[in-house]
Design an enzyme around this catalytic site. Structure first.
Site: not given
Ligand code: G16
Length: 540
Positions: A17, A21, A110-111, A123, A274, A276, A278-279, A341, A361-362, A373, A493
Site C-alpha cells: 500500500t 516494508r 510508518s506505524h 518508498k 505515528d 513517520d 503522517d497519521r 486505499t 479511515e486509517s 497525509k 480488516r
Molecule cells: C498506508 C497508506 C494509507 C493506507 C494505510 C493502511 O499508511 O499510505 O493510504 O490507508 O497504509 O493501509 P492497509 O489497510 O493496506 O494496511 P501508512 O501510514 O502506513 O503509510
C-alpha cells in the site's frame, strides 16, 4: 571510485500500500536494499535532484549512507537530506515540492514497530511530492526481479549531524533543518495567532509523539512557535526503536495518551501521530473522534483555516472510509471521489485541482499543501477549528451529527493471521457473492456484492481487487480487505458502517450500533473457525 556490483535480483520487492516494508533482517540481506534502490533509479531516472530522509528508526542511518553512495554513482547531482537523516513523511513531501526536486526516498515503515528485529521500509515519492503511482511501483517491481547490476561509489560515511553542504564524489549533499520548511508551511496555512491565543489560555492539550519522528516537529510548532505549555508534547524524543512501542495512533497502541484523555481531570484536547508523522488521532476530554468523522468535521469547518477561506475544490476519501464526508461534500456542492486505499490514489486528483481535502479511515487526513497525509496538519486543523468555534471537541462532533446524521463506523483488525487462512477466507466470501444478493440477513437486505475497482478519472488507469464489499439496501455495508502494510502473516480488516439520520439516536456506542453487522460479518466470513481468532487485535 564507482563500482558495479552484480545483484542476484529478488522476487519479493513488490511495493505494498505504501512502499516496500519488511523486517530489518530481511533488508540487511546482502544486495537487498541496493537492488530496490537501483531499480527505482532505473525506472524513474534520470534523477538530478532528490530528497532523502526517514523516521529515524533502526537501520535508517545505514540505509541513508548506502542510498547516498548509490545516488552519487548514478549521476544524481544534488541530494537534500534532513539533518541526522530525519524527515517526517509530510515534511519530505513538503521539501520535494519546495526545492523542486525530481523526487525522493522516504525511509519508514510508518506505524510498525522499529528495532533490529522489527520493521523497516522504503518508498519513492515523485516530483509532485506524492507516493509513486501504481503504474510506477509496478514498473519498479518488475525491475527488481531481473536487475543484474547496481552501482555504488566507494566512499566513507558522511556526517549528517550538521547543517550545510558537503560533496560526495561529484554530488552535492545539502543537509537541512528537518523542521523549518514544514513549520513555515504550517504557518502559511493556519491562523497561528488564533491557535496561539487558544493554547495560551486555560485550554489544555496533550500531544503524544510516541517516541517517533513528530517529536521535534511538534515541539517546535506547538510549544516554541504557538506557545503551548512545555510538556504539552509527550514522548517527544525520537528513538530508533520508538522506545519499544508501537507508534500507531489508535485507541489500542496510544494507550498512555488514551489513559490521560479518558480520565476525570482530562485535558480538553489530545492528539497523537505515528512513526513517520503522517497519521493522526484526535481525542477530546473523554471523547474519541473516529477518523472518518474527523475528515467530515474538517470538511464542514474548512473555512476556519485561512488557506481554505475560499472553500474546498473537492474532497476524496478511500473506499473503506465512511461516507460521512460525502454528506458534507453534497451540502457544499463540491465533487467527492471514492478511491482505493492508499494515499497514492489521491495524487492525480490533487494535481489536477479537483480536490483539496483527502482522508482515510486509517487515521490519515491531508490536503493539497503536500502530497502525503499529514498528522500534525490535522491536529493544527482541529486546533484552528476549536480556536474559531470556542467549544469542545465533543460539542463539535454532536453538532455535526445533529446536522448531518451519523455514519456509525468501526474497523476491526485481525493482525498476524496465517496468510493462507486469510486468503481462503476472502475466497470463501467471494464465492458467496452471487447467492447473497437479495438475501435478507436480520434487518439488512443485500443489494450489491463486489470487489471494488477504480478507474482514475485523470489518467484512466484501472486498479482492481481493492476490497470485497457487501452493500445493503439501506446504505449500510461491510467491507473485507487484506492490509497491504503488514510484515507478518496477513492482517484482515473488516470495515462496518451504517447510517443513522435521527439525531436523537446518534449517541450510541458504535460497537453497539453495529453489533448486528458485526455478527453478519462473522457468519459470512467464518472468521473464528478459519483463523482461530475470537477477538479483533485492534478495534477503531
Ligand atoms: C498506508 C497508506 C494509507 C493506507 C494505510 C493502511 O499508511 O499510505 O493510504 O490507508 O497504509 O493501509 P492497509 O489497510 O493496506 O494496511 P501508512 O501510514 O502506513 O503509510
Amino acid at each position: 571510485m564507482i563500482h558495479s556490483h552484480s545483484s542476484p535480483s529478488f522476487s519479493d520487492q513488490r511495493p505494498g500500500t505504501s512502499g516496500l516494508r519488511k523486517k530489518v533482517k530481511h533488508f540487511q540481506q546482502q544486495h537487498y536494499l541496493e537492488n530496490f534502490v537501483q531499480s527505482v533509479l532505473n525506472v524513474v531516472g534520470p534523477v538530478k535532484k532528490m530528497v532523502l530522509g526517514g523516521d529515524g528508526r533502526y537501520f535508517n542511518d545505514t540505509a541513508i549512507q548506502i542510498i547516498l553512495r548509490m545516488a552519487a554513482a548514478n549521476g544524481v547531482q544534488e541530494v537534500i537530506v534532513g539533518q541526522s537523516g530525519i524527515l517526517s513523511t509530510p515534511a519530505a513531501s513538503c521539501v520535494i515540492r519546495k526545492y523542486q526536486a525530481d523526487g525522493g526516498f522516504i525511509l519508514s515503515a510508518s506505524h510498525n514497530p522499529a528495532g533490529p528485529d522489527e520493521d523497516f521500509g522504503i518508498k519513492y515519492n515523485m516530483g509532485n511530492g506524492g507516493p509513486a503511482p501504481e503504474k510506477v511501483t509496478e514498473a519498479i517491481y518488475a525491475a527488481t526481479t531481473n536487475l543484474e547490476h547496481y552501482t555504488l561509489l566507494e566512499a566513507d560515511d558522511i556526517n549528517l549531524n550538521n547543517q550545510g553542504t558537503v560533496t560526495l564524489g561529484d554530488m552535492q549533499v545539502q543537509i537541512i533543518d528537518a523542521v523549518a520548511d514544514y513549520a513555515e508551511l504550517m504557518q502559511s496555512f493556519f491562523d497561528f495567532k488564533a491557535i496561539g491565543s487558544l493554547l495560551k489560555s486555560d485550554f489544555r492539550m496533550k500531544f503524544d509523539a510516541m517516541h517517533a519522528v513528530t517529536g521535534p516537529y511538534a515541539k517546535v510548532i506547538l510549544e516554541d512557535i504557538l506557545g503551548a505549555a512545555k510538556g504539552t508534547v509527550m514522548n517527544a524524543i525520537p528513538l530508533s526503536d520508538f522506545g519499544g512501542g508501537h507508534p500507531d495512533p489508535n485507541l489500542t497502541y496510544a494507550k498512555e495518551l488514551v489513559d490521560i484523555m479518558f480520565n476525570e481531570n482530562a485535558p480538553d484536547f489530545g492528539a497523537a501521530s505515528d512513526g513517520d508523522g503522517d497519521r493522526n488521532m484526535i481525542l477530546g476530554n473523554n471523547f474519541f473522534v473516529n477518523p472518518s468523522d474527523s475528515l467530515a468535521v474538517i470538511a464542514a469547518n474548512a473555512t476556519c483555516a485561512p488557506a481554505c477561506a475560499d472553500g474546498l475544490k473537492g474532497i476524496a476519501r478511500s473506499m473503506p472510509t465512511s461516507a460521512a464526508v460525502d454528506r458534507v461534500a453534497e451540502k457544499l456542492g463540491v465533487e467527492c471521489f471514492e478511491t482505493p486505499t492508499g494515499w497514492k490514489f489521491f495524487g492525480n486528483l490533487m494535481d489536477a485541482g479537483r480536490v483539496s481535502l483527502c482522508g482515510e479511515e486509517s487515521f490519515g487526513t491531508g490536503s493539497d499543501h503536500v502530497r502525503e497525509k499529514d498528522g500534525l496538519w490535522a491536529v493544527l486543523f482541529w486546533l484552528n477549528i476549536l480556536a474559531v468555534r470556542q467549544t469542545s471537541v465533543q460539542n463539535i462532533m454532536m453538532d455535526h451529527w445533529k446536522e448531518y446524521g451519523r455514519n456509525y463506523y468501526s474497523r476491526h483488525d485481525y493482525e498476524a493471521v496465517d496468510s493462507q487462512a486469510a486468503t481462503d477466507l476472502m475466497t470463501h466470501l467471494r464465492a458467496q457473492f452471487t447467492s447473497l444478493v437479495g438475501q435478507t440477513l436480520g434487518r439488512y437486505t443485500v443489494a450489491v456484492c463486489d470487489d471494488f475497482s477504480y478507474t482514475d478519472p485523470i489518467d484512466q488507469s484501472v486498479s482492481t481487487g481493492q476490497g470485497l464489499r457487501i452493500l445493503f439496501d439501506d446504505g449500510s455495508r461491510i467491507v473485507f480487505r487484506l492490509s497491504g502494510t503488514g510484515t507478518q502473516g496477513a492482517t484482515i480488516r473488516i470495515y462496518l458502517e451504517s447510517y443513522e439520520a435521527d439525531a436523537s439516536r446518534c449517541n450510541q456506542d458504535a460497537q453497539d450500533a453495529l453489533s448486528d453487522l458485526i455478527d453478519i460479518a462473522m457468519q459470512l466470513s467464518q472468521l473464528k473457525e478459519r483463523t482461530g481468532r475470537t477477538q479483533p487485535t485492534v478495534i477503531t
